[in-house]
Design a protein around this motif. Structure first.
Motif, mmCIF file in Angstrom:
data_model
loop_
_atom_site.group_PDB
_atom_site.id
_atom_site.type_symbol
_atom_site.label_atom_id
_atom_site.label_comp_id
_atom_site.label_asym_id
_atom_site.label_seq_id
_atom_site.Cartn_x
_atom_site.Cartn_y
_atom_site.Cartn_z
ATOM 1 N N ASP A 246 55.233 36.729 37.806
ATOM 2 C CA ASP A 246 54.678 36.377 36.488
ATOM 3 C C ASP A 246 53.163 36.598 36.420
ATOM 4 O O ASP A 246 52.425 35.771 35.869
ATOM 5 C CB ASP A 246 55.004 34.920 36.138
ATOM 6 N N VAL A 247 52.705 37.713 36.961
ATOM 7 C CA VAL A 247 51.290 38.038 36.840
ATOM 8 C C VAL A 247 51.016 38.614 35.456
ATOM 9 O O VAL A 247 51.912 39.091 34.760
ATOM 10 C CB VAL A 247 50.859 39.057 37.923
ATOM 11 N N ASP A 248 49.751 38.543 35.068
ATOM 12 C CA ASP A 248 49.322 39.141 33.801
ATOM 13 C C ASP A 248 48.336 40.265 34.130
ATOM 14 O O ASP A 248 47.163 40.013 34.382
ATOM 15 C CB ASP A 248 48.648 38.094 32.922
ATOM 16 N N LYS A 251 44.751 40.688 32.422
ATOM 17 C CA LYS A 251 43.624 39.784 32.607
ATOM 18 C C LYS A 251 42.431 40.547 33.185
ATOM 19 O O LYS A 251 42.595 41.476 33.974
ATOM 20 C CB LYS A 251 44.010 38.634 33.537
ATOM 21 N N PRO A 252 41.236 40.160 32.779
ATOM 22 C CA PRO A 252 40.065 40.907 33.245
ATOM 23 C C PRO A 252 39.741 40.602 34.708
ATOM 24 O O PRO A 252 39.949 39.480 35.188
ATOM 25 C CB PRO A 252 38.948 40.414 32.332
ATOM 26 N N THR A 253 39.254 41.614 35.389
ATOM 27 C CA THR A 253 38.729 41.402 36.739
ATOM 28 C C THR A 253 37.400 40.669 36.615
ATOM 29 O O THR A 253 36.561 41.048 35.791
ATOM 30 C CB THR A 253 38.502 42.743 37.444
ATOM 31 N N PRO A 254 37.187 39.595 37.370
ATOM 32 C CA PRO A 254 35.912 38.885 37.285
ATOM 33 C C PRO A 254 34.728 39.836 37.461
ATOM 34 O O PRO A 254 34.778 40.782 38.257
ATOM 35 C CB PRO A 254 35.997 37.875 38.440
ATOM 36 N N ALA A 255 33.675 39.580 36.703
ATOM 37 C CA ALA A 255 32.518 40.476 36.736
ATOM 38 C C ALA A 255 31.930 40.587 38.140
ATOM 39 O O ALA A 255 31.518 41.670 38.561
ATOM 40 C CB ALA A 255 31.464 39.975 35.748
ATOM 41 N N TRP A 256 31.878 39.473 38.868
ATOM 42 C CA TRP A 256 31.309 39.525 40.210
ATOM 43 C C TRP A 256 32.148 40.411 41.133
ATOM 44 O O TRP A 256 31.610 41.095 42.014
ATOM 45 C CB TRP A 256 31.177 38.129 40.803
ATOM 46 N N LEU A 269 40.028 49.321 38.744
ATOM 47 C CA LEU A 269 41.231 49.911 38.143
ATOM 48 C C LEU A 269 42.166 48.866 37.565
ATOM 49 O O LEU A 269 43.342 49.143 37.355
ATOM 50 C CB LEU A 269 41.982 50.737 39.201
ATOM 51 N N GLY A 270 41.661 47.682 37.286
ATOM 52 C CA GLY A 270 42.525 46.620 36.783
ATOM 53 C C GLY A 270 42.676 45.523 37.809
ATOM 54 O O GLY A 270 42.550 45.753 39.019
ATOM 55 N N ILE A 271 42.996 44.320 37.327
ATOM 56 C CA ILE A 271 42.946 43.143 38.179
ATOM 57 C C ILE A 271 43.834 43.243 39.409
ATOM 58 O O ILE A 271 43.421 42.873 40.512
ATOM 59 C CB ILE A 271 43.285 41.866 37.359
ATOM 60 N N LEU A 272 45.056 43.785 39.273
ATOM 61 C CA LEU A 272 45.974 43.803 40.411
ATOM 62 C C LEU A 272 45.486 44.744 41.517
ATOM 63 O O LEU A 272 45.442 44.381 42.696
ATOM 64 C CB LEU A 272 47.368 44.215 39.944
ATOM 65 N N ALA A 396 47.682 39.452 53.521
ATOM 66 C CA ALA A 396 48.722 39.312 52.495
ATOM 67 C C ALA A 396 48.595 37.979 51.767
ATOM 68 O O ALA A 396 48.744 37.910 50.532
ATOM 69 C CB ALA A 396 50.100 39.445 53.148
ATOM 70 N N ARG A 397 48.304 36.909 52.496
ATOM 71 C CA ARG A 397 48.150 35.606 51.847
ATOM 72 C C ARG A 397 46.895 35.579 50.972
ATOM 73 O O ARG A 397 46.893 34.989 49.884
ATOM 74 C CB ARG A 397 48.076 34.508 52.906
ATOM 75 N N ARG A 398 45.832 36.222 51.422
ATOM 76 C CA ARG A 398 44.595 36.268 50.637
ATOM 77 C C ARG A 398 44.829 36.991 49.314
ATOM 78 O O ARG A 398 44.361 36.549 48.253
ATOM 79 C CB ARG A 398 43.516 36.980 51.450
ATOM 80 N N VAL A 399 45.555 38.103 49.320
ATOM 81 C CA VAL A 399 45.864 38.825 48.082
ATOM 82 C C VAL A 399 46.703 37.950 47.163
ATOM 83 O O VAL A 399 46.453 37.873 45.947
ATOM 84 C CB VAL A 399 46.582 40.151 48.396
ATOM 85 N N ALA A 400 47.714 37.285 47.724
ATOM 86 C CA ALA A 400 48.574 36.427 46.908
ATOM 87 C C ALA A 400 47.759 35.308 46.258
ATOM 88 O O ALA A 400 47.931 35.010 45.067
ATOM 89 C CB ALA A 400 49.692 35.840 47.770
ATOM 90 N N ASP A 401 46.862 34.700 47.014
ATOM 91 C CA ASP A 401 46.045 33.620 46.456
ATOM 92 C C ASP A 401 45.167 34.120 45.314
ATOM 93 O O ASP A 401 45.013 33.460 44.285
ATOM 94 C CB ASP A 401 45.167 33.016 47.562
ATOM 95 N N LEU A 402 44.554 35.310 45.465
ATOM 96 C CA LEU A 402 43.690 35.840 44.416
ATOM 97 C C LEU A 402 44.486 36.230 43.175
ATOM 98 O O LEU A 402 44.009 36.080 42.042
ATOM 99 C CB LEU A 402 42.903 37.051 44.948
ATOM 100 N N MET A 403 45.719 36.737 43.373
ATOM 101 C CA MET A 403 46.548 37.063 42.211
ATOM 102 C C MET A 403 46.968 35.817 41.464
ATOM 103 O O MET A 403 47.071 35.816 40.229
ATOM 104 C CB MET A 403 47.768 37.877 42.647
ATOM 105 N N VAL A 404 47.206 34.753 42.180
ATOM 106 C CA VAL A 404 47.510 33.476 41.512
ATOM 107 C C VAL A 404 46.290 32.984 40.745
ATOM 108 O O VAL A 404 46.382 32.532 39.603
ATOM 109 C CB VAL A 404 47.957 32.427 42.554
ATOM 110 N N GLU A 405 45.110 33.073 41.364
ATOM 111 C CA GLU A 405 43.904 32.551 40.747
ATOM 112 C C GLU A 405 43.431 33.370 39.553
ATOM 113 O O GLU A 405 43.070 32.801 38.504
ATOM 114 C CB GLU A 405 42.791 32.494 41.798
ATOM 115 N N PHE A 406 43.454 34.704 39.656
ATOM 116 C CA PHE A 406 42.831 35.539 38.632
ATOM 117 C C PHE A 406 43.828 36.308 37.759
ATOM 118 O O PHE A 406 43.452 36.778 36.684
ATOM 119 C CB PHE A 406 41.860 36.538 39.273
ATOM 120 N N ALA A 407 45.086 36.455 38.230
ATOM 121 C CA ALA A 407 46.078 37.168 37.426
ATOM 122 C C ALA A 407 47.140 36.224 36.881
ATOM 123 O O ALA A 407 48.115 36.682 36.271
ATOM 124 C CB ALA A 407 46.723 38.281 38.241
ATOM 125 N N GLY A 408 46.971 34.939 37.122
ATOM 126 C CA GLY A 408 47.888 33.959 36.546
ATOM 127 C C GLY A 408 49.276 33.967 37.133
ATOM 128 O O GLY A 408 50.224 33.477 36.499
#
Length: 843
Positions: A246-248, A251-256, A269-272, A396-408
């Motif tokens: 259920d990612v979106d 959603k914008p990639t954070p500016a930083w 190239l997009g948030i994902l 792999a866990r770091r990517v999953a955490d960031l997708m939860v945080e920034f891609a919903g």
């Protein structure tokens, strides 16, 4: 490797006032080469503005512009450019609305390009600044519209400095990472090395509890069906698959994050995709994301079958090699493992569920695949240098955490797949005293063990030294020599003393080296130009120029020649000089005096050269092995050759041009003889490539050492040389050996010389050189020199005969010679000539 400093500061304590040059200096001290500094080429004032209103105004060119009123400072305050709080701005974009927060570049700002901003009249208005897009700010290639801060999830007060807000004040340092230090292709690796250089505290981003990383190895099938044909190893030793649902993707990639990726040289190239790239740069572990809904079944890692095809993310359909390592599902190949994913399962704007892949692939297999398909990528660049095998689960866990945080998204902790591998590092024996002895610095034991422990090694003391186990991220540490290098690097390469070796006394150039230099210098002083050429030619050229008869001679053929049309090593220098002469003539240089000294290769018939077994590296060959290697190399004597064509004297007013003649080639031979310290005799001879009757054989003390003559017109024409060509070639090694190694200057006599001439009539077939030799032999020690001055055939001389006139010079070392003594010596020489050749004195 580009390293944004804000990112580096997350994992190591970099002083707040440290400049990019300070950071680079620290990294250089531990062995990294400084490359460059990258920053966003922006200058203020660039602020957050709010669109109050706009009026759309159609233009005569068919374009519609917006005349906007934008608040760039709070009410009652002056704008950053010193103007009013509300600015009028002309804008051609149509993707923003009243109330939107945007980035406004005010007059006095400078955008990348450089593109200075100023108030200017356009479309009937004075535009007092510009509303910027992401591309205009240097944040990417997107230029379809204005950068709306709401799309980045940013809500900042009007007038806020947008440069700092968007991370555009960051700066990146670029260092060159050598192929053996792949761990440094990450912020993690560079931060650790900065800590080594400065002693700053390092915080490892991979330091996470195993409980957070572990996942059920079920619910999603992962299999490896491969044993690498290259090294007998499995192509993928670890494979982690995590699922985020259920990612979106809109959603914008954070500016930083965009700013950091941009400084690191990676396009947004997009948030994902940005998240996978971000973790790759951060940890050094390449990550690939799949659209889970496009996968057919589980994942299998296998080798390709011959003729199998895959469309990669760059849109190209590639025919696969049987050695390519693939990621496949039930539909077939979906990616080149460790190089590039496939187009059928790529993440897109419609992706809702993501499968995250983090793996450890065989380095050799990835490197060969990337080169085979000419497909270098950031992933292959890291895999072929070696990725830390302990990091895939963390990444792999770091990517999953960031997708939860920034891609919903939602991390599915119940479903996943994993292949585990035991990571074993072999211990290395490091003898005590080895490091100081190798490096030449008196390191203490504490310095050695401290340096190795600092870089992550486990050091255990032993009776003879230490047992050192390298960390998982250092596959380059394989032996005691690489450990010694690390100690020197960490302690400081600048501490290694610069000690020049002291040569033993009495050494210098050998006699042969001195002789070769004298000959080359003498020819250069005589007006010849040295033209070294490649030692490659054809078998036909070798047979023509190296053989007196033109018959076949054995030649050495190269296994991998630079030029397939000239695969043989030369037996003579003349073909190279002919080629150089042709090249110069084609460029308008018609008067040429050339010479070359170099090796020729003279294999003996029937000897199998080049068949010796090459000893292994790092093993000193014994005497028998060296003898076998020497026997497998053909003789390679050094020759010297000259070529003359064109005119010795150019045409001048009142003076005709004087072309080079055989006399000039003989003068070159005498120049070589004088420099070598020998006397060279010339006798008539024959060569396949030279004109009959204009060819001389050169000898020293009766040993043939070379030849001189005029090249046949047909041979000159084949070489595209239109005029007369004179050549001479000598075996320089033999000439110098006959000289005895040293040139001794002759002492000057204090007594006068007695000169006489003699004219002898001999048969026309008798060579002048043979007559001269007879005169020398008969005249004895009193004869100092003899020189042919005339060869006459005509009236007064019988048909079939010729008159040879020699100038003789006599001198005694202890007295003044009388005319009678000189005449007696002369007649003694005439007697020998008469006995051998029937010579008579000319009346």
């Amino acid at each position: 490797m580009r390293v944004p400093l804000s990112w580096l500061r997350e994992y190591v304590d970099v002083p707040a006032d440290a400049t990019p040059d300070d950071v680079l200096a620290a990294l250089v001290s531990v062995g990294f080469e400084e490359e460059d500094v990258f920053r966003f080429e922006l200058q203020g004032p660039i602020v957050v503005g709010e669109v109050l209103e706009f009026v759309e105004e159609p233009q005569s060119n068919g374009k519609t512009i917006r005349w906007c009123q934008v608040r760039v400072a709070p009410d009652g305050q002056t704008a950053a450019d010193g103007g009013d709080a509300v600015h009028g701005v002309v804008c051609g974009a149509r993707n923003f609305f009243p109330g939107d927060k945007v980035v406004v570049t005010l007059p006095g700002a400078v955008l990348p390009g450089p593109f200075p901003i100023a108030a200017r009249k356009t479309y009937g208005h004075v535009s007092d600044g510009m509303i910027a897009s992401a591309k205009e700010l240097g944040l990417g290639d997107e230029h379809s519209g204005i950068l709306r801060l709401v799309e980045l999830g940013i809500d900042a007060p009007v007038g806020t400095d947008a440069i700092a807000l968007l991370g555009l004040d960051d700066v990146a340092v670029d260092v060159n990472v050598t192929p053996d230090r792949g761990y440094a292709l990450s912020i993690r690796g560079i931060a650790r090395e900065y800590g080594h250089a400065t002693g700053a505290a390092f915080r490892d981003p991979a330091d996470r509890p195993w409980g957070e990383l572990q996942q059920p190895a079920g619910g999603f099938a992962v299999a490896v069906d491969d044993v690498s044909p290259i090294r007998g190893r499995v192509g993928a030793s670890e494979f982690v698959a995590r699922i985020v649902r259920d990612v979106d993707p809109t959603k914008p990639t954070p500016a930083w994050m965009v700013a950091r990726l941009t400084l690191a040289g990676i396009r947004s190239l997009g948030i994902l995709i940005d998240i996978t790239n971000y973790v790759m740069v951060e940890l050094g572990q390449p990550i690939h994301g799949y659209d889970l809904d496009k996968l057919a079944g589980g994942i299998t890692v296998r080798r390709a079958t011959a003729g199998e095809k895959l469309e990669t993310l760059d849109g190209k359909v590639r025919t696969l090699h049987a050695d390519d390592l693939l990621i496949t599902d039930e539909s077939g190949p979906i990616g080149l493992a460790g190089v590039m994913g496939g187009g059928t399962t790529e993440m897109s704007g419609a992706t809702r569920n993501v499968l995250i892949e983090a793996a450890t692939f065989d380095t050799v297999s990835i490197a060969r695949t990337a080169r085979r398909h000419k497909l270098p990528s950031e992933a292959s660049r890291r895999f072929e240098r070696g990725v830390d095998p302990a990091i895939p689960f963390v990444a792999a866990r770091r990517v999953a955490d960031l997708m939860v945080e920034f891609a919903g998204g939602t991390h599915d902790l119940e479903v996943g797949g994993a292949l585990f591998a035991t990571v074993e590092q072999s211990a290395i024996a490091l003898p005590a005293g080895f490091v100081p002895g190798l490096i030449g610095v008196g390191y203490t034991d504490d310095t050695i063990t401290g340096a190795l422990e600092m870089i992550g090694c486990e050091v255990r003391a032993q009776e003879s030294g230490w047992s050192v186990t390298p960390p998982t991220w250092r596959p380059d540490l394989t032996d005691k020599w690489t450990l010694a290098e690390e100690v020197a690097r960490i302690d400081g390469l600048d501490k290694i003393p610069s000690v020049l070796p002291v040569p033993p006394s009495g050494r210098g150039f050998t006699a042969a080296q001195h002789g070769r230099r004298r000959v080359a210098n003498a020819l250069a002083a005589a007006g010849f130009v040295e033209t070294p050429s490649f030692p490659f030619t054809t078998e036909e050229q070798n047979d023509l120029h190296a053989s007196a008869s033109g018959g076949h001679l054995p030649s050495i053929k190269l296994a991998n020649p630079l030029d397939g049309q000239a695969p043989f090593l030369r037996r003579t220098l003349v073909p190279g000089l002919l080629s150089v002469a042709h090249r110069n003539l084609s460029r308008g240089f018609t008067d040429l005096a050339l010479f070359e000294t170099g090796s020729v290769f003279l294999p003996a018939p029937g000897v199998p050269y080049g068949t010796a077994t090459v000893p292994p590296l790092a093993v000193r060959p014994d005497a028998a092995t060296l003898a076998d290697l020497d026997a497998a190399i053909p003789p390679q004597p050094r020759h010297v050759a000259v070529l003359l064509t064109g005119s010795r004297l150019a045409k001048q007013p009142g003076v005709a041009a004087e072309p080079f003649d055989l006399v000039d080639a003989l003068d070159a031979v005498r120049t070589i003889a004088a420099a070598a310290g020998v006397t060279i005799d010339v006798a008539q001879g024959e060569r396949a490539a030279l004109h009959p009757g204009r060819t001389g054989v050169l000898s020293v003390d009766g040993e043939e050492v070379g030849y001189v003559g005029e090249v046949l017109p047909a041979v000159s024409a084949d070489a595209d040389l239109p005029g007369r060509v004179l050549v001479a070639e000598l075996n320089l090694d033999r000439v110098l050996e006959r000289a005895g190694g040293r040139v001794v200057a002759a002492s000057l006599s204090g007594y006068p010389a007695a000169t006489q001439d003699v004219s002898l009539v001999v048969g026309s077939s008798v060579t002048a050189g043979d007559v001269r030799a007879a005169l020398v032999e008969g005249a004895g020690d009193l004869l100092e020199s003899v020189r042919l001055v005339d060869d006459y055939r005509g009236a007064g001389v019988a048909e079939g005969a010729k008159s040879l006139t020699f100038a003789l010079r006599f001198r005694a070392a202890d007295r003044t010679l009388t005319a009678a003594e000189a005449t007696e010596a002369k007649l003694a020489g005439v007697a020998v000539a008469a006995e051998r050749f029937g010579a008579t004195l000319r009346e």
